[in-house]
Design a protein around this motif. Structure first.
Motif, PDB file in Angstrom:
ATOM      1  N   GLU A   9       0.972  -1.171   0.023  1.00 44.64           N
ATOM      2  CA  GLU A   9      -0.091  -0.001   0.057  1.00 44.64           C
ATOM      3  C   GLU A   9       0.841   1.217   0.043  1.00 44.64           C
ATOM      4  O   GLU A   9       1.729   1.393   0.714  1.00 44.64           O
ATOM      5  N   GLY A  11       1.647   5.274   0.335  1.00 38.24           N
ATOM      6  CA  GLY A  11       1.022   6.612   0.892  1.00 38.24           C
ATOM      7  C   GLY A  11       0.911   7.491  -0.320  1.00 38.24           C
ATOM      8  O   GLY A  11       1.782   7.732  -1.144  1.00 38.24           O
ATOM      9  N   ILE A  12      -0.057   8.520  -0.356  1.00 39.02           N
ATOM     10  CA  ILE A  12      -0.355   9.393  -1.361  1.00 39.02           C
ATOM     11  C   ILE A  12      -0.630  10.738  -0.896  1.00 39.02           C
ATOM     12  O   ILE A  12      -1.466  10.888   0.149  1.00 39.02           O
ATOM     13  N   THR A  13       0.044  11.749  -1.503  1.00 39.50           N
ATOM     14  CA  THR A  13      -0.353  13.119  -1.272  1.00 39.50           C
ATOM     15  C   THR A  13      -0.696  14.052  -2.335  1.00 39.50           C
ATOM     16  O   THR A  13      -0.383  13.642  -3.622  1.00 39.50           O
ATOM     17  N   HIS A 102      -5.713   3.723   0.151  1.00 44.61           N
ATOM     18  CA  HIS A 102      -3.999   3.703  -0.539  1.00 44.61           C
ATOM     19  C   HIS A 102      -3.951   3.038  -1.802  1.00 44.61           C
ATOM     20  O   HIS A 102      -4.771   1.831  -2.076  1.00 44.61           O
ATOM     21  N   TYR A 146       4.574   7.319  -1.755  1.00 41.98           N
ATOM     22  CA  TYR A 146       5.541   6.911  -0.880  1.00 41.98           C
ATOM     23  C   TYR A 146       5.247   5.268  -0.637  1.00 41.98           C
ATOM     24  O   TYR A 146       4.261   5.040  -0.115  1.00 41.98           O
ATOM     25  N   ASN A 148       6.187   3.729   1.756  1.00 41.49           N
ATOM     26  CA  ASN A 148       6.390   3.504   3.577  1.00 41.49           C
ATOM     27  C   ASN A 148       5.397   3.063   4.300  1.00 41.49           C
ATOM     28  O   ASN A 148       4.452   2.350   3.479  1.00 41.49           O
TER      29      ASN A 148
END
Lengths: 508, 72
Positions: A9, A11-13, A102, A146, A148
């Protein structure tokens, strides 16, 4: 039976909006992969996270209440559940979809570490390519991804490693054999983290941990994955014939950027599973495994010890050493890949104890710690500076011109185990010796004739009972090769299924 | 908080080059045109200092703003 895969999964911004809707952003990111309109194809039948490997079915999960609230909220959105999930099956047999806000890339099933690394790296390229397309639409580099496992505010998301294991191994034996190994595995596979946090609360700067996920481990065993997270997840969703197989679904792992760490994570875990099968696993029992996970994660000097049930103490390195020795004794000379894992496992344990600088570019936590310490020296800042958490985050950015790990790799300081050609091939096709390769081939050859797909089967359009390729027991490489040859040569899915079924009938 | 223990801080400039990789290759049953085994990535490698420059460009407040929903 060797078969494994990774689910990651991301991370998304998005930085151009004051308020970001993670459901929409994750959905749009996955949709950006498509060059045609989305078609609902993923078959959710057979997915039941309530089945417990301990032999029962739970009536609810800890996350159900929150999930139901999301479902209620999402019901008012101008798109359906299937649109929101945007489940895609890719030409390499991978699954790419929006999971719990995600973007998630699940590799196809792999039989070799070489294939797994290539498929995992292909996943990074696929999600970043989708981000590039999305950013082109948005008119700027607004979306970042990301690889992470934390947002530094108590929210974690996973990178799960999965293994097909024989159902004949009692689950309690898996638990007993795996717990000490998983508690200490982070010394090799931890991605490193600045600060300490807890589930959906707080962040304490000023510390460096080996693992991103350790703070989120709350119990030894549980079927839950989003709250009350366990060291050993008991979800019983084999995605294969349930009479013969289990799928061990490990949620304790970090998402690794270092290929070497990924290889050792999966390679050593596979060997421990085989040790358990052969009843050759070392006899270790920790007194408080959950506390031990956190304790070892917060001990980057690797000097601490944890208590065993028998009252004695043992270091994390010694736990790993015991598993390593048992594996050497049992598996040396088995095959080339096993020998590679054994050699590198042993060397890594030695270097962790003696000269870990030589593991920079190989293990994520060592690499990240070195980068941060270098930066602190350069900028004359201390561990409590919030800049360090930002650098930690950026280590995992999969944008090749932004990500710190990818920058290190571009400078030739990261240990590469894949060739660019391997990744390019993994972007286009699945492994040739697993059903993942067959799934991908079906997508490439007969995409417009597929009604639905999932891990175990492909249903084709035609008739009241959709013609179906059942792959719930398709694991032997020779059988996979034959199946691939038939589907490669056939003019239509019906021709392929007829030939495949005739072949199976003639054998029975 | 200063790190008092642990391995010595290592200067970026003293980082050993990893361009050659180890002698023992990763098994490569499928063999690729480039062969298996750890090695440096393709393409031109930027100057050593570029990574530190990249690090300095990172917004110190970035992690503070970073918010995700709980996943699995």
């Amino acid at each position: 039976m060797r078969l494994f895969g990774l689910e990651t999964e991301y991370g998304i911004t998005r930085d151009d909006l004051a308020e970001v809707d993670p459901v929409v952003e994750s959905m749009e990111l996955v949709r950006a992969h498509l060059t045609a309109s989305f078609e609902r194809r993923w078959d959710y039948a057979g997915e039941d996270p309530h089945e417990d490997a301990r032999g029962f079915r739970v009536s609810g999960l800890a996350q159900d209440k929150e999930e139901n609230e999301f479902v209620e909220r999402d019901a008012h959105r101008p798109f359906s559940f299937h649109d929101m999930k945007s489940d895609l099956v890719l030409p390499n047999g991978a699954r790419f979809y929006n999971d719990h806000t995600h973007p998630e890339y699940s590799t196809p099933e792999c039989r070799t570490l070489k294939d797994l690394l290539a498929q995992d790296r292909a996943g990074e390229r696929i999600v970043q390519r989708a981000a590039d397309r999305r950013n082109k639409t948005l008119g700027g580099e607004h979306v970042q991804l990301y690889k992470n496992n934390t947002d530094f505010h108590g929210h974690s998301y996973g990178c799960h490693d999965n293994y097909l294991v024989p159902r004949s191994i009692p689950f309690f034996r898996l638990v007993a054999g795996l717990l000490p190994f998983l508690v200490s595995r982070q010394m090799i596979t931890g991605a490193g983290k600045v600060g300490i946090e807890a589930q959906e609360s707080g962040f304490v700067p000023g510390h460096f941990q080996l693992s991103q996920r350790a703070d989120f481990m709350e119990t030894e065993l549980s079927v839950d994955t989003m709250h009350n997270r366990p060291i050993l997840n008991t979800r019983d969703e084999p995605h294969a014939d349930p009479r013969k197989f289990r799928r061990l679904h490990l949620i304790i792992g970090d998402a690794n950027m270092c290929e070497y760490a990924t290889a050792l994570k999966v390679g050593t875990t596979r060997l421990v599973l085989e040790l358990i099968e052969r009843k050759a696993v070392p006899s270790l029992e920790l007194d408080q495994p959950v506390a031990a996970v956190k304790q070892l994660s917060r001990d980057s000097d690797l000097k601490g010890v944890v208590r065993q049930k028998n009252g004695s103490s043992i270091s994390g390195l010694d736990i790993q050493e015991q598993y390593y020795r048992a594996a050497v004794q049992t598996f040396t000379g088995l095959d080339e890949e096993t020998d590679w894992v054994l050699r590198e496992w042993g060397d890594t344990l030695t270097l962790l104890g003696q000269d870990r600088r030589r593991l920079i570019g190989k293990l994520d936590w060592v690499t990240k710690l070195w980068l941060l310490e270098t930066f602190m020296q350069e900028e004359r800042i201390g561990w409590d500076d919030p800049w360090l958490a930002s650098l930690d985050l950026e280590y995992h950015n999969v944008h090749p011109e932004r990500g710190l790990y990818l920058g290190l790799e571009a400078e030739g300081k990261a240990w590469r185990m894949t060739a660019e050609a391997d990744i390019q091939r993994a972007l286009a096709t699945g492994p040739a010796d697993t059903r993942g390769g067959v799934r991908g081939l079906c997508v490439r050859r007969f995409s417009d004739q597929i009604k639905s797909m999932q891990w175990e089967r492909v249903r084709f359009i035609g008739g009241l009972l959709s013609p179906t390729l059942d792959m719930s027991g398709l694991f032997e490489p020779a059988e996979v090769n034959r199946c691939l040859a038939i589907f490669e040569a056939a003019a239509s899915p019906m021709d392929a299924l007829t030939a495949w079924n005739e072949r199976k009938d003639s054998r029975s | 908080m200063e790190r008092k223990k642990g391995f010595a801080i290592m200067s970026y400039n003293t980082m050993p080059e990893r361009r050659e990789g180890p002698v023992d290759p990763m098994p490569n049953p499928g063999s690729t045109e480039e062969g298996g085994g750890p090695r440096r990535p393709e393409g031109d490698s930027p100057e050593k200092g570029n990574l530190l420059k990249r690090m300095k460009k990172v917004d110190p407040k970035q992690a503070e703003r970073y918010r995700q929903r709980t996943g699995e």
